[in-house]
Design a protein around this motif. Structure first.
Motif, mmCIF file in Angstrom:
data_model
loop_
_atom_site.group_PDB
_atom_site.id
_atom_site.type_symbol
_atom_site.label_atom_id
_atom_site.label_comp_id
_atom_site.label_asym_id
_atom_site.label_seq_id
_atom_site.Cartn_x
_atom_site.Cartn_y
_atom_site.Cartn_z
ATOM 1 N N LEU A 159 0.831 -1.193 0.000
ATOM 2 C CA LEU A 159 0.000 0.000 0.000
ATOM 3 C C LEU A 159 0.876 1.257 0.000
ATOM 4 C CD1 LEU A 159 -3.162 0.387 2.249
ATOM 5 C CD2 LEU A 159 -1.603 2.290 1.859
ATOM 6 N N GLU A 162 2.622 2.005 -3.294
ATOM 7 C CA GLU A 162 1.740 2.652 -4.268
ATOM 8 C C GLU A 162 1.567 4.130 -3.935
ATOM 9 O OE1 GLU A 162 -0.746 3.639 -7.342
ATOM 10 O OE2 GLU A 162 0.632 1.947 -7.125
ATOM 11 N N GLN A 187 -3.792 9.724 0.385
ATOM 12 C CA GLN A 187 -3.661 8.522 -0.444
ATOM 13 C C GLN A 187 -3.588 7.260 0.413
ATOM 14 O OE1 GLN A 187 -4.031 8.581 -3.876
ATOM 15 N NE2 GLN A 187 -4.619 10.655 -3.255
ATOM 16 N N LEU A 191 -6.407 4.313 -0.055
ATOM 17 C CA LEU A 191 -6.024 2.946 -0.423
ATOM 18 C C LEU A 191 -6.310 1.921 0.674
ATOM 19 C CD1 LEU A 191 -2.684 3.660 -2.323
ATOM 20 C CD2 LEU A 191 -4.847 2.880 -3.301
#
Length: 377
Positions: A159, A162, A187, A191
């Motif tokens: 995670l 990314e 973010q 996610l």
């Protein structure tokens, strides 16, 4: 994204059974846990520490929660392993309650993350000679991760990797470090990390030479070195990844130092085998730096801190990849590889990925960076 496994009651009961076997072997009457990550590890109970003691006593036959009486109804609603809850009133001593639950002259192992005021209260009720450091008992278990723990950490690392990819695309001339930190937090949440970023360092230019970042605002400008170090928590377990890069064409000196950093990171990975000492991994990184005219020891330009740290329910925990640590690597250990190179008043390069030790040797949680302008494999 895919679901991650939960730590089951069966796994926690196995941890408690192993602990009890150790207590029996060492003739220790029990282990007292405070409101720490070790309380979560053994019981599943999550509690924010305060001046009022809340914890658990694990003996050879019992799991007993110790709680302020006015918090009893709340504790009863929280997820935890089954066990009696013993309450203490405001004018009473939680340490006296703990003492009353032990057989006369029994030895008590104490959670090494317990605050000093709580330990001092125990000394007032239990002879100091009967109190021993419970840290070695706890760490012997916690530093060896189960398959489920490794899978949760892997999910968290994926995670955050990314998030790093997205942050790399987000950084543009004129953007502030605080804007990037907010974006990274958003973010992480988007996610699947409910708490967002557990921490975040964003540094530009010469501020990258400060391992834990600079105070005050920074604004990215073309030609700056970028360092982003961030992570999140999933199911209580941490991720922690650092990337250092230039968005524009790298300067020759940055490219040179970046390549040495990458070589040092790979040297730690290659030195990591079952039975190798933690200190030997730190030495492997420093040997690369010395061959390239950096260091030696902690001298700058060079590596100013240890080459890595363990990770799990705490972002920094055993095993520590540091000089003179003679502890041997075993299957299930998880730790960072981050032999940062600092060039004072110019820039720093930290590439941080983590590995776990399988029975066949080290395995990367995340693939290391590709190059000075290519922070992802």
């Amino acid at each position: 994204m895919a679901n991650y496994p939960a730590i089951t009651s069966t796994e926690r009961q196995t941890r408690i059974s192993r602990l009890r076997a150790t207590l029996s072997e060492r003739n220790v009457g029990g282990l007292l846990l405070g409101s720490t990550e070790s309380l979560r590890y053994y019981t599943g109970l999550e509690w924010h520490a305060s001046e009022r003691f809340l914890g658990a006593l694990i003996t050879g036959s019992d799991l007993i929660y110790i709680a302020p009486a006015f918090e009893l109804s709340r504790v009863e609603t929280l997820s935890r392993e089954p066990g009696e809850i013993r309450a203490w009133q405001e004018e009473e001593s939680s340490a006296a309650l703990v003492a009353s639950l032990l057989p006369p002259e029994a030895t008590l192992a104490v959670d090494d993350s317990l605050p000093l005021f709580a330990y001092n209260a125990l000394v007032g009720e239990i002879a100091a000679r009967r109190l021993i450091d419970g840290g070695p008992l706890i760490r012997a278990q916690r530093r060896l991760k189960s398959a489920a723990e490794i899978e949760i950490i892997q999910f968290a690392m994926n995670l955050t990797l990314e998030v790093h990819r997205r942050a790399h695309k987000f950084i543009k001339p004129g953007i502030s470090a605080s804007e990037v930190r907010r974006y990274i937090d958003d973010q992480h949440r988007l996610l699947g990390a409910p708490g967002g970023s557990s921490f975040c360092i964003v540094s530009f230019g010469d501020a990258t030479a400060l391992p834990h970042g600079a105070e005050g605002e920074q604004v990215y400008k073309p030609g700056d070195v970028v360092l982003v170090d961030t992570g999140c928590r999933i199911g209580g377990y941490h991720s922690d990844l650092t990337r250092t890069y230039m968005i524009d064409d790298p300067t020759p000196e940055f490219a040179r130092i970046w390549a040495i950093e990458r070589e040092a990171q790979l040297a730690v990975f290659e030195a990591a085998h079952i039975g190798a000492t933690c200190g030997s991994l730190d030495s492997a990184a420093r040997d690369v730096l010395v061959r390239n005219g950096l260091g030696p020891d902690y001298k700058l330009p060079g590596l100013p801190h240890r080459a890595g740290h363990g990770i799990g329910l705490e972002i920094h925990e055993e095993p520590y990849i540091v000089r003179s640590n003679h502890f041997a690597l075993s299957e299930g250990m998880c730790f960072s590889v981050e032999p940062m190179i600092v060039v004072p008043e110019a820039f720093g390069v930290r590439l941080e990925d983590h590995i776990y030790m399988s029975k066949d040797g080290p395995v990367w949680f995340t693939a290391p960076a590709e190059g000075p302008t290519e922070p992802f494999a």
